[in-house]
Design an enzyme around this catalytic site. Structure first.
Site, PDB file in Angstrom:
ATOM      1  N   GLU A  93      -9.631 -27.425  11.369  1.00 36.79           N
ATOM      2  CA  GLU A  93     -10.417 -26.959  10.518  1.00 36.79           C
ATOM      3  C   GLU A  93     -10.235 -27.798   9.244  1.00 36.79           C
ATOM      4  O   GLU A  93     -11.323 -28.093   8.376  1.00 36.79           O
ATOM      5  CB  GLU A  93     -10.187 -25.675  10.089  1.00 36.79           C
TER       6      GLU A  93
ATOM      7  N   HIS B 208      -6.648 -12.213  13.098  1.00 38.75           N
ATOM      8  CA  HIS B 208      -7.592 -12.627  13.429  1.00 38.75           C
ATOM      9  C   HIS B 208      -8.757 -11.364  12.812  1.00 38.75           C
ATOM     10  O   HIS B 208      -9.947 -11.308  13.221  1.00 38.75           O
ATOM     11  CB  HIS B 208      -8.028 -12.901  14.860  1.00 38.75           C
TER      12      HIS B 208
END
Length: 374
Positions: free
Chosen positions: A97, A166
């Site tokens: 990322e 998450h």
């Protein structure tokens, strides 16, 4: 958990099957407040069509992220785009990322319009330096000489059974930062109109979707389906009008608030539901106008309570409409703990329809206050 799944299953169809199994269908939501709609569209298709139309209209728009191309997106948001636009405009990236977000910001510096997809916004923490220091601040630090027209998009907030790392909501995180715009769509209309607005905007936009809404269908009018359709950034929508209490919320919680409003109506309480749509800028005028009409406020969000969106809304109302309040503001938020993995505890950690109903009743003095039952 997703990282472990990648190591075990790779990045092909097996991973997609795993993700779909982890994602239960969202409950059907009643009383959405739409009328004169010609057809229905899922949030997934609304996002896909918005991407397609904007890429077709502007060759500087391109999409990049993990599995957005060959696999057509972990949630199939980018289905068909690789075949139509080719690998130069739909770029599969490595699992890094920080790397591909930096590339996207650099491309925006040079006049392109990147759309960076995070498989989940939890992974954006790997790239937060580029988002905040490179994207959000450059226009100000360059005295307006550098525009950064970039969209960071992907699922945000709690899904189902994916654990603490998450399941976080990043609305308050990114709404704290000057230079960013933060959008939180609920319906297909929101998703389509706001994503188009985000792609066209000259500034960096955080676009927070919800995984459990992707498969939900919503009525859409002919106007929404028109390729020129676009929603203004910074404007909330009154999803349901009411006169007794205002409920402000965003993303998946809008559906919960509408269900709560329907339950309340059967008990003689008329609730006005405001879909914020935009967290930064925040439509303070719409919120305060509603509170001045209903004289009561309930804020609802999935994120942690401390320094949250609800706290900001409360302060806005105290500053601008305090004398109109007939009851203390009620704030409904996620539990102030990391998200549990166990399904029964996970449900307790996320606001439910009953929580909103009870809060609205307290605001209307129709229930015993929490302190009296403690």
């Amino acid at each position: 958990m997703l990282g472990a799944a990648r190591r075990q299953l790779g990045s092909g169809p097996m991973l997609g099957q795993f993700l779909r199994r982890r994602r239960p269908a969202a409950a059907t939501e009643a009383a959405r407040g739409y009328s004169a709609a010609a057809k229905e569209m899922t949030v997934r298709d609304a996002l896909n069509s918005a991407l397609d139309e904007e890429m077709s209209a502007d060759p500087s728009v391109f999409l990049m992220g993990e599995e957005v191309g060959e696999y057509q997106g972990a949630y199939k948001i980018s289905k068909g785009l690789l075949d139509k636009y080719g690998p130069d405009r739909v770029l599969d990236t490595p699992i890094t990322e920080a790397g591909f977000t930096g590339i996207g910001v650099g491309a925006a510096y040079h006049g392109l319009r990147p759309i960076v997809e995070f498989m989940t916004f939890n992974f954006s923490m790997q790239a937060i330096d580029h988002i905040i220091n490179s994207a959000a601040k450059s226009n100000y630090m360059s005295a307006g000489q550098i525009s950064v027209p970039i969209v960071f998009r992907g699922p945000n907030g709690a899904a189902a059974g994916v654990g603490a790392q998450h399941s976080q909501c990043y609305a308050a995180w990114y709404a704290h930062v000057p230079g960013l715009k933060v959008l939180t769509p609920y319906s297909a209309e929101d998703a389509r109109g706001l994503l188009k607005a985000a792609i066209r905007d000259p500034d960096p936009v955080i676009f927070l979707e919800n995984e459990l809404l992707y498969g939900e269908s919503f009525p859409v009018s002919a106007e929404v389906l028109d390729s020129s359709f676009c929603l203004p950034i910074g404007k909330a929508k009154v999803e349901r009008e009411g006169k007794d209490v205002t409920i402000t919320t965003y993303s998946k919680m809008v559906g919960y608030a509408l269900q709560a409003a329907e339950i309340l109506s059967k008990e003689g309480i008329s609730a006005e539901v405001i879909n914020l749509r935009s967290i930064r800028p925040l439509d303070r005028a719409a919120i305060n106008a509603s509170v001045r009409k209903t004289n009561r406020l309930v804020t609802v969000e999935e994120g942690f309570p401390q320094h949250g969106i609800g706290a900001e809304i409360c302060m806005s109302v105290v500053e601008e409409s305090f004398e109109y309040l007939d009851a203390p503001v009620e704030r409904i938020a996620g539990a102030d703990v990391p998200m549990p993995y166990a399904a029964n505890l996970e449900r307790m950690a996320v606001p439910q329809v009953d929580d909103i109903v009870r809060a609205a009743k307290r605001a209307c003095y129709r229930a015993v206050p929490m302190a009296a039952t403690a």
